[in-house]
Enzyme design. Structure first.
Site, mmCIF file in Angstrom:
data_model
loop_
_atom_site.group_PDB
_atom_site.id
_atom_site.type_symbol
_atom_site.label_atom_id
_atom_site.label_comp_id
_atom_site.label_asym_id
_atom_site.label_seq_id
_atom_site.Cartn_x
_atom_site.Cartn_y
_atom_site.Cartn_z
ATOM 1 N N ASP A 193 40.826 41.434 36.028
ATOM 2 C CA ASP A 193 42.236 41.322 36.416
ATOM 3 C C ASP A 193 43.114 42.135 35.467
ATOM 4 O O ASP A 193 42.755 42.356 34.305
ATOM 5 C CB ASP A 193 42.629 39.837 36.382
ATOM 6 C CG ASP A 193 43.911 39.576 37.158
ATOM 7 O OD1 ASP A 193 44.356 40.474 37.903
ATOM 8 O OD2 ASP A 193 44.461 38.479 37.007
ATOM 9 N N TRP A 250 48.708 46.740 34.027
ATOM 10 C CA TRP A 250 48.425 47.722 32.984
ATOM 11 C C TRP A 250 49.026 49.076 33.386
ATOM 12 O O TRP A 250 49.651 49.761 32.573
ATOM 13 C CB TRP A 250 46.918 47.845 32.792
ATOM 14 C CG TRP A 250 46.497 48.805 31.729
ATOM 15 C CD1 TRP A 250 46.360 48.546 30.399
ATOM 16 C CD2 TRP A 250 46.144 50.189 31.922
ATOM 17 N NE1 TRP A 250 45.954 49.682 29.735
ATOM 18 C CE2 TRP A 250 45.811 50.705 30.647
ATOM 19 C CE3 TRP A 250 46.089 51.025 33.032
ATOM 20 C CZ2 TRP A 250 45.431 52.031 30.466
ATOM 21 C CZ3 TRP A 250 45.700 52.342 32.848
ATOM 22 C CH2 TRP A 250 45.374 52.831 31.575
ATOM 23 N N ARG A 256 49.748 51.630 40.862
ATOM 24 C CA ARG A 256 48.699 50.624 40.667
ATOM 25 C C ARG A 256 47.298 51.227 40.772
ATOM 26 O O ARG A 256 46.386 50.829 40.044
ATOM 27 C CB ARG A 256 48.844 49.514 41.720
ATOM 28 C CG ARG A 256 50.106 48.689 41.558
ATOM 29 C CD ARG A 256 50.210 47.647 42.656
ATOM 30 N NE ARG A 256 49.035 46.793 42.678
ATOM 31 C CZ ARG A 256 48.820 45.755 41.860
ATOM 32 N NH1 ARG A 256 49.742 45.445 40.961
ATOM 33 N NH2 ARG A 256 47.736 45.041 41.952
ATOM 34 N N HIS A 308 43.532 50.945 38.772
ATOM 35 C CA HIS A 308 42.196 50.681 39.324
ATOM 36 C C HIS A 308 41.216 51.782 38.912
ATOM 37 O O HIS A 308 40.048 51.512 38.647
ATOM 38 C CB HIS A 308 42.258 50.554 40.843
ATOM 39 C CG HIS A 308 43.062 49.380 41.320
ATOM 40 N ND1 HIS A 308 42.958 48.121 40.752
ATOM 41 C CD2 HIS A 308 44.001 49.247 42.295
ATOM 42 C CE1 HIS A 308 43.779 47.288 41.361
ATOM 43 N NE2 HIS A 308 44.427 47.954 42.297
ATOM 44 N N SER A 345 38.297 40.634 46.514
ATOM 45 C CA SER A 345 38.161 39.312 47.119
ATOM 46 C C SER A 345 38.562 39.395 48.589
ATOM 47 O O SER A 345 39.304 40.301 48.998
ATOM 48 C CB SER A 345 39.038 38.295 46.395
ATOM 49 O OG SER A 345 40.354 38.351 46.895
ATOM 50 N N ASP A 368 40.646 37.736 49.984
ATOM 51 C CA ASP A 368 42.101 37.645 50.082
ATOM 52 C C ASP A 368 42.795 38.958 49.706
ATOM 53 O O ASP A 368 43.980 39.135 49.987
ATOM 54 C CB ASP A 368 42.615 36.501 49.203
ATOM 55 C CG ASP A 368 42.200 35.151 49.771
ATOM 56 O OD1 ASP A 368 42.188 35.021 51.014
ATOM 57 O OD2 ASP A 368 41.873 34.244 48.987
ATOM 58 N N LEU A 403 18.885 45.457 34.055
ATOM 59 C CA LEU A 403 20.123 44.737 34.377
ATOM 60 C C LEU A 403 20.264 44.648 35.892
ATOM 61 O O LEU A 403 20.064 45.637 36.594
ATOM 62 C CB LEU A 403 21.335 45.518 33.817
ATOM 63 C CG LEU A 403 22.722 44.996 34.199
ATOM 64 C CD1 LEU A 403 23.025 43.680 33.461
ATOM 65 C CD2 LEU A 403 23.816 46.009 33.852
ATOM 66 N N ARG A 448 37.433 36.200 32.284
ATOM 67 C CA ARG A 448 38.543 36.707 33.092
ATOM 68 C C ARG A 448 39.500 37.454 32.188
ATOM 69 O O ARG A 448 39.986 36.897 31.199
ATOM 70 C CB ARG A 448 39.286 35.579 33.802
ATOM 71 C CG ARG A 448 40.431 36.133 34.673
ATOM 72 C CD ARG A 448 41.107 35.107 35.548
ATOM 73 N NE ARG A 448 42.039 35.780 36.435
ATOM 74 C CZ ARG A 448 42.262 35.476 37.696
ATOM 75 N NH1 ARG A 448 41.621 34.478 38.243
ATOM 76 N NH2 ARG A 448 43.130 36.155 38.434
ATOM 77 N N ARG A 492 42.322 31.136 35.909
ATOM 78 C CA ARG A 492 41.899 30.484 37.156
ATOM 79 C C ARG A 492 40.669 31.189 37.697
ATOM 80 O O ARG A 492 40.343 32.307 37.288
ATOM 81 C CB ARG A 492 43.036 30.476 38.181
ATOM 82 C CG ARG A 492 43.652 31.832 38.430
ATOM 83 C CD ARG A 492 44.739 31.768 39.516
ATOM 84 N NE ARG A 492 45.417 33.053 39.595
ATOM 85 C CZ ARG A 492 46.645 33.284 39.131
ATOM 86 N NH1 ARG A 492 47.348 32.326 38.565
ATOM 87 N NH2 ARG A 492 47.179 34.492 39.241
ATOM 88 N N LEU A 493 40.000 30.510 38.662
ATOM 89 C CA LEU A 493 38.739 31.047 39.188
ATOM 90 C C LEU A 493 38.922 31.910 40.428
ATOM 91 O O LEU A 493 38.042 32.706 40.766
ATOM 92 C CB LEU A 493 37.766 29.900 39.514
ATOM 93 C CG LEU A 493 37.228 29.141 38.301
ATOM 94 C CD1 LEU A 493 36.311 28.003 38.749
ATOM 95 C CD2 LEU A 493 36.456 30.070 37.364
ATOM 96 N N SER A 494 40.057 31.752 41.114
ATOM 97 C CA SER A 494 40.371 32.601 42.269
ATOM 98 C C SER A 494 39.215 32.742 43.268
ATOM 99 O O SER A 494 38.882 33.846 43.698
ATOM 100 C CB SER A 494 40.826 33.994 41.790
ATOM 101 O OG SER A 494 41.970 33.887 40.989
HETATM 102 C C1 FPP Z 1 42.622 42.929 39.963
HETATM 103 O O1 FPP Z 1 43.690 43.494 39.231
HETATM 104 C C2 FPP Z 1 41.671 43.966 40.272
HETATM 105 C C3 FPP Z 1 41.258 44.312 41.514
HETATM 106 C C4 FPP Z 1 41.736 43.631 42.746
HETATM 107 C C5 FPP Z 1 40.348 45.423 41.723
HETATM 108 C C6 FPP Z 1 39.207 45.527 40.768
HETATM 109 C C7 FPP Z 1 38.685 46.881 40.902
HETATM 110 C C8 FPP Z 1 38.320 47.676 39.889
HETATM 111 C C9 FPP Z 1 38.249 47.272 38.476
HETATM 112 C C10 FPP Z 1 38.010 49.081 40.238
HETATM 113 C C11 FPP Z 1 36.642 49.514 40.101
HETATM 114 C C12 FPP Z 1 35.566 48.564 40.426
HETATM 115 C C13 FPP Z 1 34.314 48.971 40.650
HETATM 116 C C14 FPP Z 1 33.245 47.974 40.902
HETATM 117 C C15 FPP Z 1 33.955 50.388 40.643
HETATM 118 P P1 FPP Z 1 45.140 43.461 39.847
HETATM 119 O O2 FPP Z 1 45.334 44.696 40.631
HETATM 120 O O3 FPP Z 1 45.331 42.190 40.600
HETATM 121 O O4 FPP Z 1 46.015 43.487 38.581
HETATM 122 P P2 FPP Z 1 47.442 42.805 38.415
HETATM 123 O O5 FPP Z 1 47.214 41.323 38.411
HETATM 124 O O6 FPP Z 1 47.866 43.314 37.099
HETATM 125 O O7 FPP Z 1 48.286 43.287 39.543
#
Ligand code: FPP
Length: 225
Positions: A8, A13, A21, A25, A53, A55, A119, A170, A176-178
């Site tokens: 998360d 960030w 955003r 990612h 997820s 959601d 792994l 997390r 939270r576990l979401s």
């Molecule tokens: C939650 O942060 C993150 C995600 C919904 C996406 C996770 C994806 C990656 C880390 C990209 C790469 C993954 C792989 C497996 C190659 P958020 O966007 O909800 O952050 P915020 O809470 O700050 O908005």
């Protein structure tokens, strides 16, 4: 040791730097590479990453499309490195709503890496623990926990029991576990860090593992004398 990671904080960030955003990612994907590389050296045999997820479909279409592209690029770019490093890659979650090009890449990466023994890297895509539990309930035969764990594995597209989580990490400051691995986390140790996922590095993972090793796990029993 099975470590589950809720990645998360990518969006925040990026926003803190005035970036879109998706840039968060993309940095998040780089963090995934570093963490995967470091995991076996820290005694981690299985790692499950919460990448998308069920959601998350509710996010703006541009962000969803960008994430799907990122997953595809990751699988295309990393499969060979996974083979070289003994990483077996598996994707868990629903497979009936993901784009066909991504599904093809998933299958190719799973096939290419099937022999990895250092792994097991499980990536949760279109994943919801509640949905997985509901599907498992419909599939389950027998009435032991082991029978149910196998049904749960099958409900997520695996042919093995859903593995218990030892340590859940997390990032991003929320606690939270979401809807992540609700059955598998029954006795997991929970570790929360304010670091955003793009900042999470092998040193930070090492700290979490060290903290885990200092925990006394009783599984509902009393401490042994
Ligand atoms: C939650 O942060 C993150 C995600 C919904 C996406 C996770 C994806 C990656 C880390 C990209 C790469 C993954 C792989 C497996 C190659 P958020 O966007 O909800 O952050 P915020 O809470 O700050 O908005």
């Amino acid at each position: 040791m099975h470590v589950a990671l809720i990645m998360d904080g990518n969006g925040r960030w990026a926003a803190a730097r005035g970036w879109p955003r998706l840039a968060g990612h993309r940095e998040g994907a780089k963090a995934v590479r570093r963490i995967v590389e470091a995991a076996p050296g820290l005694g981690i045999a299985t790692m499950t990453l919460y990448a998308f997820s069920s959601d998350n479909w509710g996010r703006p279409p541009r962000e969803v499309a960008g994430l799907m592209r990122l997953f595809r690029a990751y699988l295309a770019g990393e499969a060979q490195r996974c083979v070289e490093n003994g990483v077996r890659l598996r994707v868990i979650g629903r497979r009936d709503r993901l784009p066909e090009v991504l599904l093809r890449q998933m299958r190719a990466a799973e096939e290419a890496t099937a022999g990895g023994t250092r792994l097991t890297l499980r990536i949760a895509l279109d994943y919801s623990a509640r949905d997985a539990l509901m599907r498992a309930a419909a599939l389950a035969e027998g009435d032991s926990r082991e029978d149910f764990a196998l049904a749960l594995g099958r409900a997520m597209g695996e042919d093995e029991p859903a593995p218990d989580v030892d340590l859940l990490v997390r990032t991003g400051g929320e606690q939270r576990l979401s809807d992540f691995l609700l059955w598998e986390c029954a006795y997991a140790e929970l570790y929360f860090t304010p670091l955003a996922w793009p900042e999470f590095d092998p040193t930070a993972l090492g700290r979490a593992v060290e903290w885990f090793q200092g925990r006394e796990r009783r599984f509902g029993r009393l401490m042994s004398a």
